[in-house]
Design a protein around this motif. Structure first.
Motif, mmCIF file in Angstrom:
data_model
loop_
_atom_site.group_PDB
_atom_site.id
_atom_site.type_symbol
_atom_site.label_atom_id
_atom_site.label_comp_id
_atom_site.label_asym_id
_atom_site.label_seq_id
_atom_site.Cartn_x
_atom_site.Cartn_y
_atom_site.Cartn_z
ATOM 1 N N SER A 39 -6.000 1.327 -2.406
ATOM 2 C CA SER A 39 -6.458 0.702 -3.652
ATOM 3 C C SER A 39 -6.477 -0.820 -3.491
ATOM 4 O O SER A 39 -6.222 -1.357 -2.413
ATOM 5 C CB SER A 39 -5.553 1.110 -4.816
ATOM 6 N N ASN A 40 -6.770 -1.496 -4.571
ATOM 7 C CA ASN A 40 -6.812 -2.949 -4.582
ATOM 8 C C ASN A 40 -5.406 -3.495 -4.307
ATOM 9 O O ASN A 40 -4.444 -3.090 -4.956
ATOM 10 C CB ASN A 40 -7.299 -3.408 -5.961
ATOM 11 N N ALA A 76 5.540 -2.205 -0.263
ATOM 12 C CA ALA A 76 4.530 -2.712 -1.199
ATOM 13 C C ALA A 76 4.080 -4.136 -0.860
ATOM 14 O O ALA A 76 2.876 -4.393 -0.796
ATOM 15 C CB ALA A 76 5.055 -2.619 -2.632
ATOM 16 N N PRO A 77 4.985 -5.085 -0.591
ATOM 17 C CA PRO A 77 4.506 -6.406 -0.185
ATOM 18 C C PRO A 77 3.791 -6.393 1.173
ATOM 19 O O PRO A 77 2.894 -7.200 1.405
ATOM 20 C CB PRO A 77 5.777 -7.254 -0.117
ATOM 21 N N MET A 78 4.171 -5.462 2.055
ATOM 22 C CA MET A 78 3.474 -5.371 3.345
ATOM 23 C C MET A 78 2.027 -4.915 3.153
ATOM 24 O O MET A 78 1.124 -5.381 3.847
ATOM 25 C CB MET A 78 4.200 -4.409 4.297
ATOM 26 N N ILE A 79 1.809 -3.994 2.219
ATOM 27 C CA ILE A 79 0.445 -3.547 1.920
ATOM 28 C C ILE A 79 -0.361 -4.702 1.336
ATOM 29 O O ILE A 79 -1.518 -4.912 1.694
ATOM 30 C CB ILE A 79 0.478 -2.323 0.981
ATOM 31 N N GLY A 83 -3.585 -6.540 2.946
ATOM 32 C CA GLY A 83 -4.832 -6.378 2.211
ATOM 33 C C GLY A 83 -5.483 -7.644 1.703
ATOM 34 O O GLY A 83 -6.668 -7.643 1.398
ATOM 35 N N ASP A 84 -4.751 -8.738 1.580
ATOM 36 C CA ASP A 84 -5.318 -9.948 1.004
ATOM 37 C C ASP A 84 -4.693 -11.169 1.673
ATOM 38 O O ASP A 84 -3.474 -11.250 1.839
ATOM 39 C CB ASP A 84 -5.043 -9.989 -0.502
#
Length: 126
Positions: A39-40, A76-79, A83-84
């Protein structure tokens, strides 16, 4: 050999008594991680990461839940980092890690306390 004391309710270790719950929490954590990955990266999904932690805090204990809180706080912070480009700062990563850890840990400590109170009430009724 396991000795049963007045504090323990079962002679088996927690991992053997609650392996189904730990497995379900691991699968839930994996599903949330995959959804977050696809997801985003701006979506936090912190409530969904909290579901397996809450399940473990209510059924098993807060130690297992804290392990999942640590994993959630890191994954979660690694994703987001992957991702951005805006999340590729060490300061942002550490901020996201610690804020997620604090929020989820407060949740599981509260639920762990509720679990202990219910268990205390059950023991008083017997």
């Amino acid at each position: 050999d396991y000795k049963v004391t007045g504090v323990q309710t079962c002679a088996l270790p927690i991992s053997q008594r609650h392996w189904q719950t730990i497995l379900v929490a691991t699968l839930l954590f994996g599903v949330v991680t995959v959804i977050h990955f696809h997801s985003n990266p701006h979506l936090m999904l912190i409530l969904f990461y909290g579901i397996p932690c809450a399940l473990l805090a209510l059924v098993v204990n807060t130690r297992w839940a804290t392990l999942f809180v640590l994993a959630s706080s890191f994954i979660a912070p690694m994703i987001q980092y992957d991702g951005d480009a805006d999340y590729r700062s060490t300061g942002v990563f550490l901020w996201n890690f610690f804020t997620r850890f604090i929020l989820l840990e407060i949740l599981i400590l509260t639920l762990g306390r509720i679990r202990l109170e219910f268990s205390r009430q059950e023991n008083q009724e017997k």
